[in-house]
Write an enzyme that holds these catalytic residues in place. Structure first.
Site: not given
Ligand code: ADP
Ligand code: TRP
Length: 329
Positions: A122, A201, A204
């Site tokens: 970017k 681990k 989410k």
């Protein structure tokens, strides 16, 4: 009397790793004598990423109902929503005036995002990075310092934020005397991370977690997804791996001894998973029922949080008054 304070972002239904690593220890700590617990739902921190008002509302209730279902006692813990305490935002501005831009440039979360932009080719390293993300640590410092917190239990990824809170408090005190209390982080050891379905681990972001409130059937199905090796059922097995790691958290000493000898004799992975399901489900079935009960009556949750906010705002008002006075405002 030590004051323990921590915040949780309302981002989806918590998993077993959050429960064992953060929720359970915090609730246990809140029952110890000579400590006073403050726990809040960091909805304005979530606003840095959550843009759907329905999801925001739902997740605040999800998280609150989860903690209450797992045993948080609102009589013992001051339990509130961050957004209910406007003094936090006033202190945020004051602390912003004591924070150098360079300090925010060095914050890990911001640095990781700019690095990702650079790596992604970017033109501008700051592309799409909101000011909320950039100044996130200052809001967090206000959360902590406004309540004269002594101890802040957090995951390892949050330690830098506590360091920033300490630095800001020290800088403020350098000008105005001993006004803000310097907090300490209490960090869960890395080795204590609960493993997920794939042995990494549980997180989410890895998609390897076991959500807390899965219905029984789904819980069983999810536990069946735990990665195992190709050993035949009758083969003797070493008592280790994901099933054992998780089992150790939920089973009694006797159950662990029994499963160990079953492993030695030869256990099928399906059987081992069924044993794990049994102990996990045993611990979660009561809270699960409570959770659903609370979620069908969210006004009860709102009432509890409003009551907590009333108690929290007493300290918030006192500390802010001292801070304003110190600044001559
Ligand atoms: P996630 O990695 O799933 O996004 P969070 O970063 O939201 O989890 O963590 C919230 C809390 O739960 C933190 O205190 C963190 O330390 C704890 N936690 C998260 N995952 C685990 C895990 N696998 N084992 C132990 N504690 C965990
Ligand atoms: N930033 C923390 C997290 O992502 C949540 C949080 C917000 C917090 N304010 C806090 C934690 C104050 C401890 C103290 O998990």
């Amino acid at each position: 009397m030590k004051r323990i304070l921590t915040g949780v972002k309302p981002t989806g239904i918590p998993h077993i790793g959050n429960y064992l690593g953060a929720i359970k220890p915090a609730i246990t700590m809140s029952h110890t004598d000579r400590t006073e617990s403050f726990l809040f739902i960091a909805d304005y921190h979530a606003l840095t990423t959550v843009r759907d008002p329905k999801i925001m509302k739902e997740d605040v209730h999800n998280v609150a109902a989860t903690w209450l279902a797992l045993g948080l006692d609102p009589a013992k813990t001051v339990f509130y929503r961050q957004s209910a305490i406007p003094e936090i935002f006033e202190l945020t501005w004051i602390l912003t005036c004591f924070c150098s831009k360079g300090e925010m440039n060095r914050a890990h979360a911001y640095k990781a995002l700019t690095q990702a932009n650079i790596d992604g080719g970017k033109d501008d390293p700051d592309q799409n990075i909101g000011m909320g993300i950039y100044t996130y640590p200052i809001l967090m410092a206000a959360d902590i310092l406004l309540f004269n917190s002594d101890i802040v239990p957090v995951g390892a990824d949050q330690v830098q934020h506590i360091e920033i809170a300490r630095d800001l408090a020290q800088r403020f005190n350098h000008y105005y005397g001993d006004v803000l209390k310097i907090p300490e982080a209490s960090v869960q050891k890395d080795g204590a991370a609960v493993v997920g379905l794939d042995g990494r681990k549980m997180s989410k972001s890895y998609g390897n977690s076991i959500e807390l409130w899965l219905p029984e059937k789904k819980l069983k199905k999810t536990i069946n997804k735990i990665t195992t090796n190709s050993q035949a059922p009758e083969e003797s097995k070493i008592f280790e791996g994901t099933i054992v790691d998780l089992y150790n958290y939920f089973a009694t000493e006797q159950e662990i001894t029994d499963l160990r000898s079953w492993y030695a004799k030869g256990i099928g992975w399906g059987e081992a998973k069924a044993e794990l399901f049994k102990v996990v489900n045993r611990e979660l079935e009561g809270p699960r029922e409570k959770y659903h009960e609370l979620m069908t009556n969210t006004s009860k949750i709102d009432e509890i949080l409003a009551e907590g906010a009333k108690r929290a705002s007493i300290t918030a008002k006192q500390v802010l008054a001292t801070v304003r006075q110190a600044c001559g405002i």
